[in-house]
Design an enzyme around this catalytic site. Structure first.
Site, PDB file in Angstrom:
ATOM      1  CG  ASP A  42      -1.999   1.030   1.174  1.00 42.07           C
ATOM      2  OD1 ASP A  42      -1.863   1.997   0.411  1.00 42.07           O
ATOM      3  OD2 ASP A  42      -2.984   0.880   1.924  1.00 42.07           O
ATOM      4  NE  ARG A  43       0.238   2.007  -4.562  1.00 37.63           N
ATOM      5  CZ  ARG A  43      -0.557   0.937  -4.581  1.00 37.63           C
ATOM      6  NH1 ARG A  43      -0.129  -0.221  -4.099  1.00 37.63           N
ATOM      7  NH2 ARG A  43      -1.801   1.019  -5.039  1.00 37.63           N
ATOM      8  CB  CYS A  81       0.239   4.381  -9.504  1.00 37.58           C
ATOM      9  SG  CYS A  81      -0.041   4.576  -7.710  1.00 37.58           S
ATOM     10  CG  ASN A  82      -1.622  10.532  -9.890  1.00 40.18           C
ATOM     11  OD1 ASN A  82      -1.233  11.547 -10.458  1.00 40.18           O
ATOM     12  ND2 ASN A  82      -2.635   9.808 -10.353  1.00 40.18           N
ATOM     13  CB  THR A  83       0.234   7.466  -4.280  1.00 40.59           C
ATOM     14  OG1 THR A  83      -1.071   8.048  -4.301  1.00 40.59           O
ATOM     15  CG2 THR A  83       0.794   7.573  -2.867  1.00 40.59           C
ATOM     16  CB  ALA A  84       3.610   4.507  -7.228  1.00 42.91           C
ATOM     17  CB  THR A 123      -3.483   9.350  -1.818  1.00 40.52           C
ATOM     18  OG1 THR A 123      -2.228   9.576  -2.493  1.00 40.52           O
ATOM     19  CG2 THR A 123      -4.266   8.271  -2.557  1.00 40.52           C
ATOM     20  CE  LYS A 153      -6.736   2.263  -4.960  1.00 34.95           C
ATOM     21  NZ  LYS A 153      -5.907   1.791  -6.080  1.00 34.95           N
ATOM     22  CB  CYS A 186      -6.376   9.099  -7.419  1.00 33.53           C
ATOM     23  SG  CYS A 186      -6.452   7.323  -7.105  1.00 33.53           S
TER      24      CYS A 186
END
Length: 233
Positions: free
Chosen positions: A50-51, A81-84, A123, A160, A191
């Site tokens: 989980d990021r 994936c933005n958060t990653a 996020t 999700k 996101c």
């Protein structure tokens, strides 16, 4: 068509968003035959930690994925994936491959709209990244109030889990409206699940889908129509 670069995609975060990106990638590629399309190597790995949990070890997993994609023949990377993207530097150092940056793409599009303040649906980790990249464009970021940020995460969990119904769309559109009411002149889907339920017709300001723009950029880079991004120093 001339030989194109091989694209490696770090995916699975989440799987539906990755498939949406791949569909857009295919749609934006100018092709008359199968052979005209890009060669794309994809690692759809929903087992990436989980990021949104600090110290979960996702960076090491992403670095390993990137290295494996290079070993398989990838010449440039993308990650829907933005958060990653907090691990963008590590991914590039580990693989030695350039990354077409999703956050940079979204921030530049926001600046190109002429807006001075961008509302971001993402996020907390994605918001930190967008704040930095928007500041580099002399732009401010408008975020949700803490309780409404919690509401966003709850909606994200529903998406999700496969809920793409009108109730989820209405709830996401309401959050976008709150950002506009707080001064956002443009809305960024921060996101990659957001565009699965929300589109330009659902938002009261210009709507930017970085994942869509990333697909367009990847086509341009792989076909030599745009320079390959430089590796970090």
């Amino acid at each position: 068509m001339a030989e194109s670069l091989i694209l490696g995609v770090l995916g699975g975060m989440g799987p539906a968003a990755t498939l949406d990106f791949l569909q857009k990638l295919q749609a934006y590629t100018p092709a008359e035959t199968d052979q005209d399309h890009l060669r794309v190597l994809v690692d759809i790995n929903p087992k990436v930690p989980d990021r949104n949990v600090p110290g979960s070890g996702e960076g090491a997993v992403l670095a390993e994925m990137a290295g494996a994609l290079r070993g398989a023949g990838a010449e440039v990377l993308a990650m829907p994936c933005n958060t990653a993207h907090a691990h963008a530097g590590l991914i590039q150092r580990a693989s030695g491959l350039p990354l077409v940056n999703l956050i940079e793409t979204g921030a530049q599009a926001a600046a190109g709209s002429g807006a001075m303040r961008a509302g971001v649906l993402g996020t907390k980790g994605a918001l930190r990244l967008y704040r930095e990249y928007l500041a580099a464009q002399a732009m401010g970021l408008v975020g949700l109030a803490p309780d409404r940020q919690d509401a966003f995460m709850a909606i994200l969990s529903r998406i999700k889990a496969g809920d793409l119904g009108p109730e989820v769309t209405a709830a996401m559109a309401e959050l976008a409206s709150e950002l506009v009411a707080d001064g956002a002149e443009v809305i960024i889907a921060g996101c990659t699940e957001v565009p699965l339920v929300l589109g330009p017709d659902d938002v009261e300001a210009e709507f930017i889908d970085p994942g869509d723009l990333l697909a367009r950029r990847c086509v341009a880079v792989c076909l030599g129509l745009e320079p390959v991004p430089p590796l970090p120093v």
